[in-house]
Design a protein around this motif. Structure first.
Motif, PDB file in Angstrom:
ATOM      1  N   THR A   1      10.616  33.973 -33.694  1.00  0.00           N
ATOM      2  CA  THR A   1      11.894  34.685 -33.657  1.00  0.00           C
ATOM      3  C   THR A   1      12.398  34.931 -32.236  1.00  0.00           C
ATOM      4  N   SER A   2      11.498  34.922 -31.250  1.00  0.00           N
ATOM      5  CA  SER A   2      11.965  35.255 -29.898  1.00  0.00           C
ATOM      6  C   SER A   2      12.488  34.035 -29.144  1.00  0.00           C
ATOM      7  N   THR A   3      12.169  32.843 -29.595  1.00  0.00           N
ATOM      8  CA  THR A   3      12.696  31.626 -28.966  1.00  0.00           C
ATOM      9  C   THR A   3      13.701  30.956 -29.896  1.00  0.00           C
ATOM     10  N   GLU A   4      14.912  30.750 -29.396  1.00  0.00           N
ATOM     11  CA  GLU A   4      15.928  30.053 -30.188  1.00  0.00           C
ATOM     12  C   GLU A   4      15.951  28.570 -29.850  1.00  0.00           C
ATOM     13  N   ILE A   5      16.134  27.735 -30.861  1.00  0.00           N
ATOM     14  CA  ILE A   5      16.336  26.295 -30.630  1.00  0.00           C
ATOM     15  C   ILE A   5      17.837  26.048 -30.743  1.00  0.00           C
ATOM     16  N   LYS A   6      18.449  25.544 -29.678  1.00  0.00           N
ATOM     17  CA  LYS A   6      19.909  25.428 -29.653  1.00  0.00           C
ATOM     18  C   LYS A   6      20.376  24.083 -29.110  1.00  0.00           C
ATOM     19  N   LEU A   7      21.557  23.676 -29.518  1.00  0.00           N
ATOM     20  CA  LEU A   7      22.179  22.493 -28.918  1.00  0.00           C
ATOM     21  C   LEU A   7      22.788  22.863 -27.567  1.00  0.00           C
ATOM     22  N   ALA A   8      22.752  21.929 -26.635  1.00  0.00           N
ATOM     23  CA  ALA A   8      23.421  22.117 -25.347  1.00  0.00           C
ATOM     24  C   ALA A   8      24.916  22.317 -25.594  1.00  0.00           C
ATOM     25  N   GLN A   9      25.554  23.052 -24.699  1.00  0.00           N
ATOM     26  CA  GLN A   9      26.975  23.381 -24.916  1.00  0.00           C
ATOM     27  C   GLN A   9      27.908  22.795 -23.860  1.00  0.00           C
ATOM     28  N   LEU A  10      27.378  22.393 -22.729  1.00  0.00           N
ATOM     29  CA  LEU A  10      28.264  22.022 -21.624  1.00  0.00           C
ATOM     30  C   LEU A  10      28.625  20.546 -21.601  1.00  0.00           C
ATOM     31  N   GLY A  11      27.927  19.733 -22.397  1.00  0.00           N
ATOM     32  CA  GLY A  11      28.205  18.297 -22.411  1.00  0.00           C
ATOM     33  C   GLY A  11      28.164  17.729 -21.008  1.00  0.00           C
ATOM     34  N   ASN A  12      29.210  16.969 -20.655  1.00  0.00           N
ATOM     35  CA  ASN A  12      29.235  16.297 -19.353  1.00  0.00           C
ATOM     36  C   ASN A  12      29.382  17.247 -18.167  1.00  0.00           C
ATOM     37  N   ASP A  13      29.739  18.515 -18.448  1.00  0.00           N
ATOM     38  CA  ASP A  13      29.905  19.469 -17.341  1.00  0.00           C
ATOM     39  C   ASP A  13      28.592  20.092 -16.887  1.00  0.00           C
ATOM     40  N   ALA A  14      27.504  19.899 -17.658  1.00  0.00           N
ATOM     41  CA  ALA A  14      26.226  20.536 -17.303  1.00  0.00           C
ATOM     42  C   ALA A  14      25.808  20.166 -15.886  1.00  0.00           C
ATOM     43  N   GLY A  15      26.025  18.901 -15.528  1.00  0.00           N
ATOM     44  CA  GLY A  15      25.599  18.420 -14.217  1.00  0.00           C
ATOM     45  C   GLY A  15      26.316  19.118 -13.065  1.00  0.00           C
ATOM     46  N   VAL A  16      27.631  19.176 -13.120  1.00  0.00           N
ATOM     47  CA  VAL A  16      28.358  19.794 -11.990  1.00  0.00           C
ATOM     48  C   VAL A  16      28.145  21.306 -11.954  1.00  0.00           C
ATOM     49  N   ILE A  17      28.057  21.929 -13.115  1.00  0.00           N
ATOM     50  CA  ILE A  17      27.841  23.387 -13.143  1.00  0.00           C
ATOM     51  C   ILE A  17      26.429  23.713 -12.650  1.00  0.00           C
ATOM     52  N   GLY A  18      25.448  22.950 -13.122  1.00  0.00           N
ATOM     53  CA  GLY A  18      24.066  23.168 -12.674  1.00  0.00           C
ATOM     54  C   GLY A  18      23.921  22.909 -11.185  1.00  0.00           C
ATOM     55  N   ALA A  19      24.632  21.902 -10.691  1.00  0.00           N
ATOM     56  CA  ALA A  19      24.606  21.624  -9.247  1.00  0.00           C
ATOM     57  C   ALA A  19      25.166  22.817  -8.486  1.00  0.00           C
ATOM     58  N   GLY A  20      26.197  23.436  -9.046  1.00  0.00           N
ATOM     59  CA  GLY A  20      26.727  24.653  -8.445  1.00  0.00           C
ATOM     60  C   GLY A  20      25.708  25.779  -8.466  1.00  0.00           C
ATOM     61  N   SER A  21      24.940  25.840  -9.551  1.00  0.00           N
ATOM     62  CA  SER A  21      23.911  26.881  -9.675  1.00  0.00           C
ATOM     63  C   SER A  21      22.835  26.747  -8.604  1.00  0.00           C
ATOM     64  N   LEU A  22      22.546  25.520  -8.193  1.00  0.00           N
ATOM     65  CA  LEU A  22      21.579  25.285  -7.098  1.00  0.00           C
ATOM     66  C   LEU A  22      21.997  26.053  -5.852  1.00  0.00           C
ATOM     67  N   VAL A  23      23.310  26.035  -5.581  1.00  0.00           N
ATOM     68  CA  VAL A  23      23.830  26.734  -4.403  1.00  0.00           C
ATOM     69  C   VAL A  23      23.647  28.240  -4.596  1.00  0.00           C
TER      70      VAL A  23
END
Lengths: 318, 318
Positions: free
Chosen positions: B292-314
């Motif tokens: 119950t404490s771990t959810e299994i979910k589909l990714a939501q950002l599609g093609n934007d995951a890469g640029v947003i995650g790259a921003g998160s690195l900063v």
């Protein structure tokens, strides 16, 4: 340099140490854990013992950076409470932090015992100097703790349940209700279960088989000792144990790429025969670059892992 | 509020975004990746494109907190170099950080693309607001990234090799040299391999079986589409896929207790049929509190995951 106090709370004995900030033990002592009357005296006894030791050593509360403690049961690290520690007879919620801070005037930090042992091995033991260490303890059950990028991982609350990794979807039933958990084959009772199972159909010449057939009480130690004496059934059992634990280690390393996976707990007293076997299967299941970047090692701190790791809780909280 | 630039470097396209510090995309653009002449123009083209976009937007380098980038290949995050990115034709060591910082006067951060996508989903996607997220990407291969206690886990260098978790000690051979890796059954080609295998002895009525027997080219999408149409062979294949991925998710969660395991990549386009199947087996193999404490979910950002995650690195580097 200030002092740190580490406490390792167990069902029989409560161990204490005064450490320096480098994690070196300067004083060690222990008291027996009084679990009578639902463990009502446990915390007061800890407080008295710490205050007494400090005054004997000419130290006051301001000389101490903090008290860290490892506890059995379900620990709320933020609130500093413990519940459901059955070997302490603690059935109801215990306000451990509140009481110890009031009784000693020293900041208090707590975590569960497997996490604390992991921290101990990562700080001063087999994982020393590494920011990424996974600790597996093989005892009555199988527990664990994960240190990743220098931080103890709690996740949503139950990180380190390595004993409940599934290593055989068709395996033995586990006390948790699932089937094929690592604990069912790699704990002290798990090793015995494997031995009894393999003995059943075993036709060859084996001292271990003889002991089992005579209904003698078998322990994990007997199985590993027989394997060292090259008993063919015992070797088969240890090989299967190694397969399961090596598979689990491989998967842990593929996910986390730790510098070391450290194996401790009573069963690990078997020593090299155990680690060598595990390493063989680990290398079979680890991703090629992981085979060399993750070391499989025996724990080094023995009974001191708890008090040292408890001290590390204080160090890490700052 | 300063800006952040995210770059998602791929073998065909290089995607860019200007984000605010909250991770919201303010501008998005892309250029095609010029992999000619061992990819010698890739970095200069990135520099030109960033400088041009900034000047068009009336921004200077001092308005930008940093540039983050996700890259294929083997990334040295400290040195900011990349080697062995075969889909970029980068065979020799590329001094990416040095060149981009010299060409833009903006601090630069880099990590591998799976880690960056994990960060993206953890920051603004399916794992938003959670400090513990594991991301699994199902594409040509199976990759992953681990965020634990708010930190991206690198370990000794190869953390997140979820595609090489062993899910079947008697399974298919993997390109890595091992046997039974998750990638051999849960990647796009893995699903097809399972389908071909199950088709062989399959006697019942099945459209999928017909396609395979006619030597038509099968894809993971066809298998999942047939399963949605209740084709019995396709359902069997998807069930086996779900068993393997659910087992891996259970073991990940038993070790790390993440708030969410997020499944992305091309194969995950199959949607709910995929996640529902995986969740069924996950619940079979996860330690009871973890179910119950771990959810299994589909990714939501599609093609934007890469640029947003790259921003998160900063963002995370500060």
């Amino acid at each position: 340099m200030k002092k740190i106090i580490g406490v390792d709370l167990g069902g029989t004995t409560t161990k204490f140490a005064i450490l320096n900030e480098a994690g070196e033990i300067e004083q060690k002592w222990s008291i027996s854990t009084d679990i009578e009357r639902e463990g009502i005296n446990i915390v007061p006894n800890i407080i008295d013992s710490i205050n007494q030791q400090l005054s004997q050593s000419g130290l006051s509360s301001t000389d101490v950076l903090g008290i860290g403690m490892g506890s059995p049961g379900s620990v709320d690290i933020d609130k500093g409470t413990v519940i459901g520690a059955y070997n302490l007879n603690w059935k109801t919620l215990q306000q451990v932090k509140e009481q110890i801070e009031a009784g000693t005037s020293i900041p208090f930090y707590i975590d569960n015992d497997a996490n604390v042992a992991a921290l101990g091995e990562q700080w001063k033991g087999a994982g020393e100097g590494n920011a990424n260490v996974v600790f597996i303890t093989l005892g009555t059950g199988v527990g664990g703790g994960v240190v990743a990028e220098g931080k103890l991982v709690h996740g949503a609350g139950t990180a380190g349940e390595i004993g409940h990794m599934n290593v055989d979807p068709n395996g033995y039933e586990c006390t948790c209700g699932n089937v094929g958990c690592l604990e069912t084959v790699a704990s002290a009772t798990g090793v015995v279960h494997l031995a009894q199972d393999y003995a059943e159909g075993y036709a060859g010449d084996s001292e271990l088989k003889g002991l089992i057939d005579q209904k003698q009480e078998i322990t994990a130690k007997i199985v590993f000792d027989q394997a060292k004496k090259r008993d063919p059934l015992a070797k088969k059992v240890v090989d299967k144990f190694s397969f399961y634990l090596g598979l689990a280690c491989g998967n842990i390393a593929n996910i986390l790429s730790p510098n070391a996976i450290v194996i401790g707990g009573g069963v690990s007293a078997a020593g090299d025969v155990l680690v060598d076997g595990v390493r063989e299967y680990f290398e079979k299941y680890a991703f090629p670059p992981v085979k060399t970047s993750t070391e499989i090692k025996l724990a080094q701190l023995g009974n001191d892992a708890g008090v040292i790791g408890a001290g590390s809780l204080v160090k890490m909280s700052r």
